[in-house]
Design a protein around this motif. Structure first.
Motif, PDB file in Angstrom:
ATOM      1  N   TYR A 100      -2.422   9.917   9.787  1.00  0.00           N
ATOM      2  CA  TYR A 100      -2.376   8.337   9.277  1.00  0.00           C
ATOM      3  C   TYR A 100      -0.871   8.137   9.208  1.00  0.00           C
ATOM      4  O   TYR A 100       0.274   8.875   8.948  1.00  0.00           O
ATOM      5  N   HIS A 101      -0.666   6.872   9.616  1.00  0.00           N
ATOM      6  CA  HIS A 101       0.642   6.250   9.667  1.00  0.00           C
ATOM      7  C   HIS A 101       0.703   5.124   8.170  1.00  0.00           C
ATOM      8  O   HIS A 101      -0.082   4.409   8.324  1.00  0.00           O
ATOM      9  N   VAL A 102       1.788   5.344   7.337  1.00  0.00           N
ATOM     10  CA  VAL A 102       1.684   4.548   6.260  1.00  0.00           C
ATOM     11  C   VAL A 102       3.150   3.821   6.036  1.00  0.00           C
ATOM     12  O   VAL A 102       4.271   4.341   6.489  1.00  0.00           O
ATOM     13  N   ARG A 103       3.054   2.661   5.544  1.00  0.00           N
ATOM     14  CA  ARG A 103       4.491   1.984   5.407  1.00  0.00           C
ATOM     15  C   ARG A 103       4.190   1.049   3.894  1.00  0.00           C
ATOM     16  O   ARG A 103       3.168   0.514   3.861  1.00  0.00           O
ATOM     17  N   ALA A 104       5.193   0.710   3.163  1.00  0.00           N
ATOM     18  CA  ALA A 104       5.168  -0.101   2.174  1.00  0.00           C
ATOM     19  C   ALA A 104       5.355  -1.531   2.576  1.00  0.00           C
ATOM     20  O   ALA A 104       5.801  -1.790   3.618  1.00  0.00           O
ATOM     21  N   TYR A 105       4.688  -2.509   1.891  1.00  0.00           N
ATOM     22  CA  TYR A 105       5.038  -3.840   2.200  1.00  0.00           C
ATOM     23  C   TYR A 105       5.343  -4.543   0.754  1.00  0.00           C
ATOM     24  O   TYR A 105       5.207  -4.160  -0.306  1.00  0.00           O
ATOM     25  N   ALA A 106       5.983  -5.775   0.811  1.00  0.00           N
ATOM     26  CA  ALA A 106       6.164  -6.816  -0.209  1.00  0.00           C
ATOM     27  C   ALA A 106       5.956  -8.106   0.487  1.00  0.00           C
ATOM     28  O   ALA A 106       6.699  -8.221   1.437  1.00  0.00           O
ATOM     29  N   ILE A 107       5.247  -8.851  -0.521  1.00  0.00           N
ATOM     30  CA  ILE A 107       5.301 -10.346  -0.085  1.00  0.00           C
ATOM     31  C   ILE A 107       5.902 -11.156  -0.912  1.00  0.00           C
ATOM     32  O   ILE A 107       5.786 -11.101  -1.958  1.00  0.00           O
TER      33      ILE A 107
END
Length: 124
Positions: A100-107
């Motif tokens: 799996y490839h994971v990344r954080a996000y913020a909107i």
């Protein structure tokens, strides 16, 4: 769950040289730390290194089996955030022995920022 496709996007790495002191509107995200991976779940710690000038409306992690999880439908939604620091997501319903490839996000109202992609493999 908020539609990640409805906001303009910028990668956190695109903003590395812009700090809050220099007027950066979008937050900056640090690298994720993978913790406790098993057959069907994993714990990930993300980090907001700088908030930017607009409030964070939503943050969390997004993941997929494709190399860029930015538009993945698998996300954690951890809500609003008004401070920098770490946050944790539990990825669930994963397939065993799968990468799996994971990344954080913020909107924010200005756009969506993504952190660096991190890769994990679930246990057999």
């Amino acid at each position: 769950h908020r539609d990640l496709h409805s906001f303009p996007t910028r990668r956190s790495s695109d903003l590395q040289n812009k700090s809050v002191n220099n007027g950066s509107v979008l937050p900056l995200l640090g690298n994720d730390v993978i913790e406790q991976v098993n057959r069907t779940s994993a714990n990930i710690t993300g980090r907001i290194t700088e908030l930017g000038r607009k409030p964070i409306l939503e943050h969390g992690h997004t993941w997929s089996t494709t190399s860029d999880p930015s538009n993945a439908s698998m996300i954690t939604t951890l809500g609003e955030r008004n401070n920098s620091g770490t946050f944790k997501s539990k990825l669930i319903n994963l397939e065993s022995d799968t990468e799996y490839h994971v990344r954080a996000y913020a909107i924010t109202v200005v756009g969506t920022v993504y952190g660096t992609i991190t890769t994990l493999r679930t246990n057999k």
